[in-house]
Design a protein around this motif. Structure first.
Motif, mmCIF file in Angstrom:
data_model
loop_
_atom_site.group_PDB
_atom_site.id
_atom_site.type_symbol
_atom_site.label_atom_id
_atom_site.label_comp_id
_atom_site.label_asym_id
_atom_site.label_seq_id
_atom_site.Cartn_x
_atom_site.Cartn_y
_atom_site.Cartn_z
ATOM 1 N N GLY A 90 0.800 -1.220 0.000
ATOM 2 C CA GLY A 90 0.000 0.000 0.000
ATOM 3 C C GLY A 90 0.828 1.263 0.000
ATOM 4 N N ALA A 91 2.163 1.134 0.168
ATOM 5 C CA ALA A 91 3.004 2.324 0.197
ATOM 6 C C ALA A 91 2.936 3.081 -1.116
ATOM 7 N N LEU A 92 2.857 2.342 -2.221
ATOM 8 C CA LEU A 92 2.837 2.971 -3.542
ATOM 9 C C LEU A 92 1.422 3.194 -4.049
ATOM 10 N N ASN A 93 0.553 2.232 -3.836
ATOM 11 C CA ASN A 93 -0.781 2.298 -4.441
ATOM 12 C C ASN A 93 -1.912 2.149 -3.420
ATOM 13 N N GLY A 94 -1.635 2.452 -2.148
ATOM 14 C CA GLY A 94 -2.652 2.298 -1.116
ATOM 15 C C GLY A 94 -3.859 3.207 -1.348
ATOM 16 N N ARG A 95 -5.049 2.642 -1.298
ATOM 17 C CA ARG A 95 -6.285 3.407 -1.453
ATOM 18 C C ARG A 95 -6.887 3.595 -0.068
ATOM 19 N N VAL A 96 -6.741 4.797 0.494
ATOM 20 C CA VAL A 96 -7.248 5.064 1.839
ATOM 21 C C VAL A 96 -8.573 5.814 1.807
ATOM 22 N N LEU A 97 -8.936 6.320 0.648
ATOM 23 C CA LEU A 97 -10.246 6.938 0.467
ATOM 24 C C LEU A 97 -11.061 6.042 -0.451
ATOM 25 N N THR A 98 -12.175 5.530 0.067
ATOM 26 C CA THR A 98 -12.968 4.558 -0.695
ATOM 27 C C THR A 98 -14.435 4.980 -0.714
ATOM 28 N N PRO A 99 -14.769 6.038 -1.440
ATOM 29 C CA PRO A 99 -16.159 6.517 -1.450
ATOM 30 C C PRO A 99 -17.120 5.467 -1.978
ATOM 31 N N ASN A 100 -18.339 5.472 -1.424
ATOM 32 C CA ASN A 100 -19.353 4.515 -1.880
ATOM 33 C C ASN A 100 -19.903 4.943 -3.239
ATOM 34 N N ASN A 101 -20.802 4.129 -3.757
ATOM 35 C CA ASN A 101 -21.331 4.388 -5.108
ATOM 36 C C ASN A 101 -22.018 5.741 -5.199
ATOM 37 N N ALA A 102 -22.731 6.106 -4.132
ATOM 38 C CA ALA A 102 -23.449 7.384 -4.152
ATOM 39 C C ALA A 102 -22.466 8.549 -4.255
ATOM 40 N N ALA A 103 -21.389 8.454 -3.450
ATOM 41 C CA ALA A 103 -20.381 9.516 -3.483
ATOM 42 C C ALA A 103 -19.644 9.532 -4.809
#
Length: 1003
Positions: A119-132
């Motif tokens: 995750g250091a290079l490609n970590g996804r820490v923001l994961t908005p739901n479908n509505a967002a």
């Protein structure tokens, strides 16, 4: 959607443009004090590297701050941030934590994002739901945020890579040693994007207060003292918060790097990490030596203890990005690392058996927990103040108890002496300190007045040695000295007993050391049971879990010195006369199918890369058996080969292969426009050749055989076991071709190889520039080496002028670049020189005078080519292509010197020019090949012989060369003596022992 912030290549290119002196200076500071501040800006006034990097970093800081504000101020978080829970393993966490997160005192005043491992290079820490996601503004921001953080990581890691390269040079390690032996660190490291806050800290689940720490002068401690459990760490600050301060405060805040302090052990005091940050175009990176590097260098590279204090009450939003460069968990940590600079310093009894970094983490954690259980402090809490009642600690020394006097608590107004009270994170290995015993440090810390709720040393990777600087409870220097003197006296009395105990266990410990040294089970041994064994195999192991090449290959099962014979094998198939001199094509598949042992060869090729299993999985789109990247590559390769060998009327309009007219066109014409692949399928059926599952060969099988030949073929043919050696532009082994005397090929090491290190050879027929290497390896072996491995000296050796030439894999038309022109000219002159040398060897076939006249012309032509290359075509006196040019000139001089009619004055001139060329050639050969390569033996011998003759007949020719520090008879005599010794040393590394070893193997 906004475009990408910056490409990885752009950041790498900017860092590569920075002067090497910058990294060398940083390396020196790190070796001296464990910390360095690097100004990332070129000295060229026209360069804007600093400003461009600053913009990249600022984008990361701005988007991170915006994300944090949104997460913390909105009840309904549309970004759906990944939250790190208090019980998460912080060493491998990826996500966001609030102030006090993970129940860590190191986060008492910090909040922010953590990215670990993959995750250091490609970590996804923001994961908005479908509505967002349906909200375009949110979706755009999420992508911009992750792109900006990725660019920040690439910048941090690029800086770290350059620093490690400078360290490798200083330690005389092979280039990329840290990445090859302990990495790749891009997928094993951790980095933070955190901001500091003075808000009231929260109470953790166990109701303890984790904040309210102050210095001896009353400053708030935002981050307690620690060393980083890493190889090195890189910190970049956000200066925008400083620029918002009053002008009178800006310089003070900047100069001490916003509260970053380093402990001076020698003077027992904290010092601001001062730097004049007056240049707005500069980007400052602070680099620390971590405790892992300190351990494997026996603390000759000291880990820097540091902390962060509040410098200004108004500075409430201090933000920093910090990278902790960590080895992969399976990496072996040698003690010491194989550096010639450390060997004379570290005595044999201080060397340890290598263990993995994962084991290191476990032992440190276990040692920490053991120490915490043994603490004897009673704690009472009143508000923010903590008082301690200490017992008389008892130290165990070699099985005996020594009672120490009560240690007096340190007055908070006196200077702290944290250096003497460091809790050793490596105590699990046994002491690395000559002045103390293993158990002494731990038990002395029991009386240190530390809280019994000490944090896990890996909490958010804050520290691994819990020597927290609580000024109310530090020990006095005199108390420590008294305690140590008592312990030293006890150790002296018990020395004899210790020696007896050690000698009794010596055999067992040696056995255990050997066991640890050979434990490579984590690499997953690969057993190809259907393959015949090689004629000889040295201390190497075939494994299937490598991070290089196709994932398979040989590694060293024990330390292997330079010159060691590691593999002897005969070819499984040689090339046909029809194939020689041409690009490898279907003519070689035909040759294989017509071979007398074709059935066995076809079965063996099923396990060559790309394997039949992988090809079948790719065509079946079976994601369970094959990862997406490998599947995509295999399918692309199939399409390219099919495009090459479509019937002419179909291939003329093909867009898959832009250079199809250059690829085996004669082969297709000879087939009268028939399908070449189908013709070979028919041939296989007629000969009854089948796959291992009993099925007949198909078109895909024919394509796979061609790919396998291209991937694994070498100049002398195809080998089974040699094919398992991966390519490296800077290999640690060399393969010797068969000759008229022997039918087998030898593989020998050319550099020292550590346990677990992959064995590599070069797949190239000659020395080439990077663009030519990249294209050759793609066309011949179907893999792309890219540009990321070009660092430090290797990068400089590829520059034309001050830039790296482009290296496209596919180029329409003729390549007329300056590097290719130099290569073509060198190849043509080399061909002529070999013909002349052959004529001289045979006694001057034809007109001897013409032969030697041609040799003289070649000598002058090669020298002219060198001058033209340095001054015009390459504009780089260290370019890699100068090695074959200088070698050509040296060989041409050798031809001229064999002319019996050569006049003395002419001979002296040729010898002088040859000497000068060798003087230029040797450092380039060392940089490319390493100091133990067999090619250097001959160069040293030529050097010594030329100097010797000039010294005896015309020393003035040597003086007239005007080389630095070489202006006396004595100085040149020393060079001659050194060259002969080096020739003898290197020659002794490569004995003619293959026949003897083969005989021993048979018996």
């Amino acid at each position: 959607m906004t475009s990408a912030i910056s490409s990885d290549d752009t950041i790498d290119a900017m860092l590569n443009e920075l002067p090497s002196s910058l990294w060398q200076q940083a390396m020196k500071h790190l070796q001296e004090s464990g910390v360095a501040v690097v100004e990332l800006n070129a000295k060229n006034q026209n360069s804007n590297i600093g400003q461009r990097l600053k913009e990249i970093h600022q984008k990361a800081f701005d988007t991170a701050r915006q994300a944090m504000d949104q997460v913390l101020t909105l009840n309904d978080d549309p970004l759906n941030v990944v939250l790190i829970q208090d019980d998460t393993d912080s060493a491998h966490a990826t996500g966001f934590h609030t102030v006090g997160g993970m129940s860590s005192r190191y986060n008492a005043h910090r909040e922010g994002f953590v990215f670990s491992d993959n995750g250091a290079l490609n970590g996804r820490v923001l994961t908005p739901n479908n509505a967002a996601n349906n909200n375009q503004d949110i979706a755009d921001f999420v992508e911009i945020f992750h792109q900006a953080q990725r660019s920040m990581f690439q910048s941090l890691h690029g800086i770290a890579d350059h620093v490690l390269q400078a360290m490798e040079s200083a330690m005389e390690l092979p280039s990329q040693w840290f990445q090859q032996q302990l990495g790749p660190t891009q997928t094993s490291s951790q980095w933070h994007m955190k901001r500091y806050t003075m808000q009231q800290q929260r109470q953790t689940q166990d109701r303890r207060n984790i904040g309210a720490e102050t210095t001896e002068s009353g400053q708030a401690i935002l981050l307690p003292m620690h060393t980083d459990p890493s190889l090195i760490s890189v910190v970049i600050h956000d200066w925008s918060c400083v620029e918002q301060q009053p002008t009178s405060s800006q310089r003070q805040i900047s100069n001490n790097l916003m509260g970053l302090q380093v402990f001076d052990i020698q003077n027992s005091q904290w010092n601001d990490l001062y730097y004049d940050a007056s240049s707005n175009s500069s980007v400052l990176a602070t680099v620390f030596v971590g405790s892992v590097l300190s351990h494997i260098t026996d603390r000759t590279w000291p880990a820097a203890k540091h902390r962060v204090v509040a410098t200004s009450p108004s500075l409430s939003s201090r933000m920093a990005a910090t990278l902790f460069v960590r080895p992969k968990l399976s990496a072996l940590l040698p003690m010491p690392l194989p550096s010639p600079t450390l060997t004379p310093i570290i005595t044999a009894n201080r060397r340890k058996s290598p263990i993995t970094f994962g084991t290191w983490l476990q032992r440190v954690a276990k040692n920490y927990e053991s120490t915490k259980k043994k603490q004897k402090t009673t704690i009472t809490s009143t508000g923010d103040q903590v008082s301690h009642k200490m017992e008389n600690p008892t130290a165990k020394i070699n099985g005996s108890d020594v009672v120490m006097p009560a240690l007096v608590a340190h007055n908070q107004d006196e200077p702290q002496n944290v250096g003497d009270q460091e809790e050793d994170p490596f105590a699990a290995f046994g002491s690395d300190d000559d002045d103390s015993n293993d158990d002494n440090d731990a038990d002395m810390d029991e009386g240190n007045g530390k809280n019994n709720f000490q944090d896990n040393p890996f909490d958010a990777f804050g520290s691994d040695d819990e020597d927290e600087d609580d000024c109310r409870n530090e020990l006095t220097t005199s108390s420590v000295l008294v305690a140590k003197s008592l312990l030293d006296a006890a150790n002296q009395k018990l020395a004899a007993k210790a020696i007896e105990t050690a000698s009794g266990d010596q055999e067992g410990s040696s056995s255990e050391k050997q066991k640890q040294q050979l434990d490579l089970s984590y690499l997953q041994p690969l057993r190809l049971t259907t393959w015949p064994a090689p004629l000889y195999q040295g201390p190497i192991l075939l494994v299937s879990a490598l991070s290089v090449g196709g994932g398979r290959g040989y590694v060293a099962s024990q330390p292997i010195p330079s010159g060691t014979l590691v593999l002897v094998e005969e070819t499984m198939i040689e090339w046909s006369d029809e194939q020689l001199g041409k690009k490898l094509g279907m003519v070689s598949v035909r040759h294989l199918l017509e071979h007398s042992n074709a059935q066995r060869l076809v079965l063996d090729f099923e396990t060559f890369h790309p394997t039949k299993e992988d090809m079948d999985a790719a065509l079946a789109s079976n994601e369970n058996d094959l990862d997406e990247a490998t599947m995509e590559q295999i399918i692309k390769m199939i399409k390219l080969v099919e495009a090459e060998y479509k019937p002419v009327e179909e291939s003329e309009s093909s867009e898959l292969m832009p250079n199809a007219e250059d690829v085996n066109s004669s082969e297709r014409k000879n087939q009268d426009q028939d399908d070449v692949i189908n013709t070979l399928v028919t041939l296989a059926q007629e000969r009854g050749i089948q796959s291992s599952d009993g099925s007949v060969l198909t078109r895909i099988d024919i394509v796979r055989l061609l790919l396998a030949l291209r991937y694994n073929g070498l100049e002398s043919g195809v080998y089974r076991h040699v094919a398992m050696l991966n390519h490296d532009d800077y290999p640690n082994c060399a393969k010797f071709m068969p000759d008229d005397r022997i039918s087998y090929s030898e593989v020998r090491t050319t550099r020292p190889i550590a346990v677990g290190e992959p064995l590599t050879i070069s797949y190239l027929p000659r020395i080439m520039c990077h663009a030519s290497r990249r294209r050759h390896l793609w066309e011949q072996h179907r893999f792309d080496i890219g540009v990321n491995h070009l660092k430090g000296q290797r990068y400089k050796m590829e520059l034309v002028g001050n830039s790296l030439p482009p290296s496209p894999l596919f180029q329409g038309g003729k390549d007329d670049s300056s590097t290719r022109r130099v290569e073509r000219a060198t190849e043509e002159l080399e061909t002529m020189q070999k013909e002349v040398a052959a004529d001289i060897q045979e006694g001057g076939v034809g007109d001897a005078n013409n032969t030697f006249e041609t040799a003289k012309a070649l000598e002058l032509s090669s020298l002219e080519l060198y001058t033209q290359a340095v001054e015009e075509l390459l504009q780089n006196s260290d370019h890699i292509l100068l090695i074959p040019i200088l070698s050509l000139h040296v060989d041409s001089c050798a031809c001229v010197l064999q002319d019996p009619s050569l006049k003395n004055a002419v001979r002296m001139g040729v010898l002088a020019r040859q000497t000068l060329s060798i003087h230029r050639l040797l450092p380039l050969q060392k940089a490319l090949l390493g100091p133990d390569h067999f090619e250097l033996a001959r160069t040293y011998l030529d050097f010594a012989n030329a100097i010797s003759e000039l010294l005896s007949r015309s020393a003035k020719h040597l003086y007239e060369l005007r080389l630095p520090s070489l202006d006396t008879f004595s100085s040149w005599s020393s060079v001659e003596s050194h060259s002969r010794k080096e020739h003898s040393r290197i020659k002794a590394l490569y004995p003619y022992d293959a026949s003897q070893l083969l005989l021993q193997t048979k018996t």
